[in-house]
Scaffold this motif. Structure first.
Motif, PDB file in Angstrom:
ATOM      1  N   UNK A 200       0.854  -1.197   0.000  1.00  0.00           N
ATOM      2  CA  UNK A 200       0.000   0.000   0.000  1.00  0.00           C
ATOM      3  C   UNK A 200       0.891   1.250   0.000  1.00  0.00           C
ATOM      4  N   UNK A 201       1.707   1.416  -1.036  1.00  0.00           N
ATOM      5  CA  UNK A 201       2.624   2.565  -1.039  1.00  0.00           C
ATOM      6  C   UNK A 201       1.882   3.897  -1.103  1.00  0.00           C
ATOM      7  N   UNK A 202       2.399   4.878  -0.391  1.00  0.00           N
ATOM      8  CA  UNK A 202       1.822   6.220  -0.397  1.00  0.00           C
ATOM      9  C   UNK A 202       2.709   7.133  -1.239  1.00  0.00           C
ATOM     10  N   UNK A 203       2.206   8.277  -1.664  1.00  0.00           N
ATOM     11  CA  UNK A 203       2.999   9.195  -2.488  1.00  0.00           C
ATOM     12  C   UNK A 203       4.303   9.627  -1.830  1.00  0.00           C
ATOM     13  N   UNK A 204       4.351   9.613  -0.505  1.00  0.00           N
ATOM     14  CA  UNK A 204       5.551  10.075   0.191  1.00  0.00           C
ATOM     15  C   UNK A 204       6.591   8.983   0.408  1.00  0.00           C
ATOM     16  N   UNK A 205       6.259   7.727   0.082  1.00  0.00           N
ATOM     17  CA  UNK A 205       7.213   6.624   0.280  1.00  0.00           C
ATOM     18  C   UNK A 205       8.421   6.795  -0.635  1.00  0.00           C
ATOM     19  N   UNK A 206       9.608   6.538  -0.072  1.00  0.00           N
ATOM     20  CA  UNK A 206      10.856   6.708  -0.810  1.00  0.00           C
ATOM     21  C   UNK A 206      11.226   5.410  -1.522  1.00  0.00           C
ATOM     22  N   UNK A 207      11.869   5.561  -2.672  1.00  0.00           N
ATOM     23  CA  UNK A 207      12.390   4.395  -3.393  1.00  0.00           C
ATOM     24  C   UNK A 207      13.887   4.587  -3.597  1.00  0.00           C
ATOM     25  N   UNK A 208      14.607   3.468  -3.582  1.00  0.00           N
ATOM     26  CA  UNK A 208      16.054   3.490  -3.683  1.00  0.00           C
ATOM     27  C   UNK A 208      16.519   2.503  -4.743  1.00  0.00           C
ATOM     28  N   UNK A 209      17.754   2.694  -5.193  1.00  0.00           N
ATOM     29  CA  UNK A 209      18.356   1.747  -6.128  1.00  0.00           C
ATOM     30  C   UNK A 209      18.357   0.362  -5.465  1.00  0.00           C
ATOM     31  N   UNK A 210      17.958  -0.639  -6.202  1.00  0.00           N
ATOM     32  CA  UNK A 210      17.853  -1.985  -5.656  1.00  0.00           C
ATOM     33  C   UNK A 210      16.423  -2.373  -5.331  1.00  0.00           C
ATOM     34  N   UNK A 211      15.536  -1.365  -5.207  1.00  0.00           N
ATOM     35  CA  UNK A 211      14.120  -1.651  -4.994  1.00  0.00           C
ATOM     36  C   UNK A 211      13.482  -2.147  -6.297  1.00  0.00           C
ATOM     37  N   UNK A 212      12.349  -2.787  -6.157  1.00  0.00           N
ATOM     38  CA  UNK A 212      11.589  -3.242  -7.315  1.00  0.00           C
ATOM     39  C   UNK A 212      10.191  -2.648  -7.237  1.00  0.00           C
ATOM     40  N   UNK A 213       9.779  -1.982  -8.317  1.00  0.00           N
ATOM     41  CA  UNK A 213       8.445  -1.389  -8.387  1.00  0.00           C
ATOM     42  C   UNK A 213       7.488  -2.373  -9.054  1.00  0.00           C
ATOM     43  N   UNK A 214       6.345  -2.605  -8.419  1.00  0.00           N
ATOM     44  CA  UNK A 214       5.293  -3.413  -9.034  1.00  0.00           C
ATOM     45  C   UNK A 214       4.301  -2.427  -9.636  1.00  0.00           C
ATOM     46  N   UNK A 215       4.220  -2.425 -10.968  1.00  0.00           N
ATOM     47  CA  UNK A 215       3.469  -1.388 -11.675  1.00  0.00           C
ATOM     48  C   UNK A 215       2.384  -2.000 -12.548  1.00  0.00           C
ATOM     49  N   UNK A 216       1.270  -1.271 -12.668  1.00  0.00           N
ATOM     50  CA  UNK A 216       0.147  -1.723 -13.480  1.00  0.00           C
ATOM     51  C   UNK A 216      -0.199  -0.650 -14.494  1.00  0.00           C
ATOM     52  N   UNK A 217      -0.561  -1.086 -15.705  1.00  0.00           N
ATOM     53  CA  UNK A 217      -0.931  -0.122 -16.724  1.00  0.00           C
ATOM     54  C   UNK A 217      -1.002  -0.758 -18.101  1.00  0.00           C
ATOM     55  N   UNK A 218      -1.120   0.087 -19.115  1.00  0.00           N
ATOM     56  CA  UNK A 218      -1.140  -0.402 -20.491  1.00  0.00           C
ATOM     57  C   UNK A 218       0.263  -0.864 -20.872  1.00  0.00           C
ATOM     58  N   UNK A 219       0.326  -1.908 -21.694  1.00  0.00           N
ATOM     59  CA  UNK A 219       1.619  -2.488 -22.035  1.00  0.00           C
ATOM     60  C   UNK A 219       2.529  -1.503 -22.755  1.00  0.00           C
ATOM     61  N   UNK A 220       1.959  -0.681 -23.637  1.00  0.00           N
ATOM     62  CA  UNK A 220       2.837   0.245 -24.362  1.00  0.00           C
ATOM     63  C   UNK A 220       3.382   1.333 -23.431  1.00  0.00           C
ATOM     64  N   UNK A 221       2.621   1.677 -22.378  1.00  0.00           N
ATOM     65  CA  UNK A 221       3.139   2.632 -21.394  1.00  0.00           C
ATOM     66  C   UNK A 221       4.230   1.994 -20.550  1.00  0.00           C
ATOM     67  N   UNK A 222       4.029   0.737 -20.170  1.00  0.00           N
ATOM     68  CA  UNK A 222       5.053   0.020 -19.411  1.00  0.00           C
ATOM     69  C   UNK A 222       6.316  -0.150 -20.227  1.00  0.00           C
ATOM     70  N   UNK A 223       6.156  -0.491 -21.505  1.00  0.00           N
ATOM     71  CA  UNK A 223       7.324  -0.634 -22.382  1.00  0.00           C
ATOM     72  C   UNK A 223       8.072   0.685 -22.514  1.00  0.00           C
ATOM     73  N   UNK A 224       7.292   1.765 -22.659  1.00  0.00           N
ATOM     74  CA  UNK A 224       7.923   3.079 -22.785  1.00  0.00           C
ATOM     75  C   UNK A 224       8.680   3.468 -21.529  1.00  0.00           C
ATOM     76  N   UNK A 225       8.128   3.137 -20.368  1.00  0.00           N
ATOM     77  CA  UNK A 225       8.803   3.467 -19.108  1.00  0.00           C
ATOM     78  C   UNK A 225      10.074   2.654 -18.931  1.00  0.00           C
ATOM     79  N   UNK A 226      10.001   1.336 -19.159  1.00  0.00           N
ATOM     80  CA  UNK A 226      11.157   0.488 -18.918  1.00  0.00           C
ATOM     81  C   UNK A 226      12.280   0.735 -19.922  1.00  0.00           C
ATOM     82  N   UNK A 227      11.953   1.282 -21.090  1.00  0.00           N
ATOM     83  CA  UNK A 227      12.971   1.548 -22.096  1.00  0.00           C
ATOM     84  C   UNK A 227      13.425   2.997 -22.131  1.00  0.00           C
ATOM     85  N   UNK A 228      12.825   3.842 -21.251  1.00  0.00           N
ATOM     86  CA  UNK A 228      13.225   5.255 -21.220  1.00  0.00           C
ATOM     87  C   UNK A 228      14.513   5.409 -20.438  1.00  0.00           C
ATOM     88  N   UNK A 229      15.267   6.431 -20.751  1.00  0.00           N
ATOM     89  CA  UNK A 229      16.545   6.658 -20.066  1.00  0.00           C
ATOM     90  C   UNK A 229      16.306   7.418 -18.779  1.00  0.00           C
TER      91      UNK A 229
END
Length: 229
Positions: A200-229
């Motif tokens: 139940x992550x909140x907007x204020x929760x911090x993320x760090x290198x080594x963490x894994x984000x579980x994300x939901x959405x349209x496949x083309x948006x997910x592809x765009x995010x994972x391939x963006x620099x």
């Protein structure tokens, strides 16, 4: 009362299904025509029976008609798979899950009235392809055509930021539904890394290198995010 599952066909997939069901506290009737496979699962399954599942009399003899759910994990022998599903349906088993190896095979099973058709090899291939194309994608689950859930390693550019600061939802049209972290904990006098999951992550929760984000959405948006620099 525990639910009783029949797993028919004890190849790698069927064996794993039966094993997982037992681990979750379910009773399992494991069925296969090969003696070696029955011997291999006899110490795990509640009941392990060697019989020809294409024979209706044999299935009735082992009380298959009394199970809550039947899993038909015979895929390679399409004729046998179809015959078994038809027999189970005629026996009055309402919940039947069947493995298919081709789309045509799956359509036939659906027309026979199975509750769910699964494609283990195809799904594994899709997950592998996602990981090969986008190494940041650690796992993938299709929810519906065009929509999925993915586990994505936190990009370096977001390390040390809060979820709100990343603007992932606004800029990529994606929702973060969980964060996996590794934390150091003292276990039996030894410092060990342990996985934790914030579901139940909140907007204020911090993320760090080594963490894994579980994300939901349209496949083309997910592809765009994972391939963006």
């Amino acid at each position: 009362m525990k639910r009783l599952f029949a797993v028919i066909g004890l190849g790698r997939f069927g064996y794993s299904v039966a094993e997982s069901l037992v681990q979750k506290g379910c009773e399992v009737l494991a069925i296969d025509s090969e003696e070696a496979k029955i011997q291999a699962i006899s110490e795990i399954a509640t009941f392990a029976v060697q019989c020809d599942a294409t024979d209706e009399r044999a299935l009735k003899a082992v009380s298959t008609q009394n199970v809550d759910v039947a899993v038909v994990s015979i895929g390679e022998n399409i004729e046998a798979s179809i015959l078994i599903v038809q027999t189970l349906h005629e026996m009055g088993i309402e919940s039947i899950i069947a493995k298919a190896v081709t789309n045509v095979h799956g359509k036939i099973l659906s027309n026979l009235g199975v509750t769910e058709v699964i494609y283990p090899e195809r799904d594994a291939a899709i997950r592998l392809a996602h990981r090969l194309v986008s190494p940041e994608v650690l796992d993938y689950l299709e929810l519906a055509p065009g929509y999925s859930v993915e586990e994505i390693a936190v990009p370096d550019r977001f390390s040390g930021m809060s979820i709100e600061e990343t603007k992932i939802r606004e800029q990529h049209n994606l929702n973060i539904i969980g964060i996996k972290k590794q934390v150091n904990r003292m276990i039996k006098g030894k410092l060990k890394k342990e996985d934790t999951f914030n579901f139940t992550p909140s907007p204020s929760d911090m993320i760090e290198k080594g963490d894994v984000l579980v994300m939901i959405g349209k496949e083309h948006d997910l592809d765009g995010f994972s391939n963006s620099e």
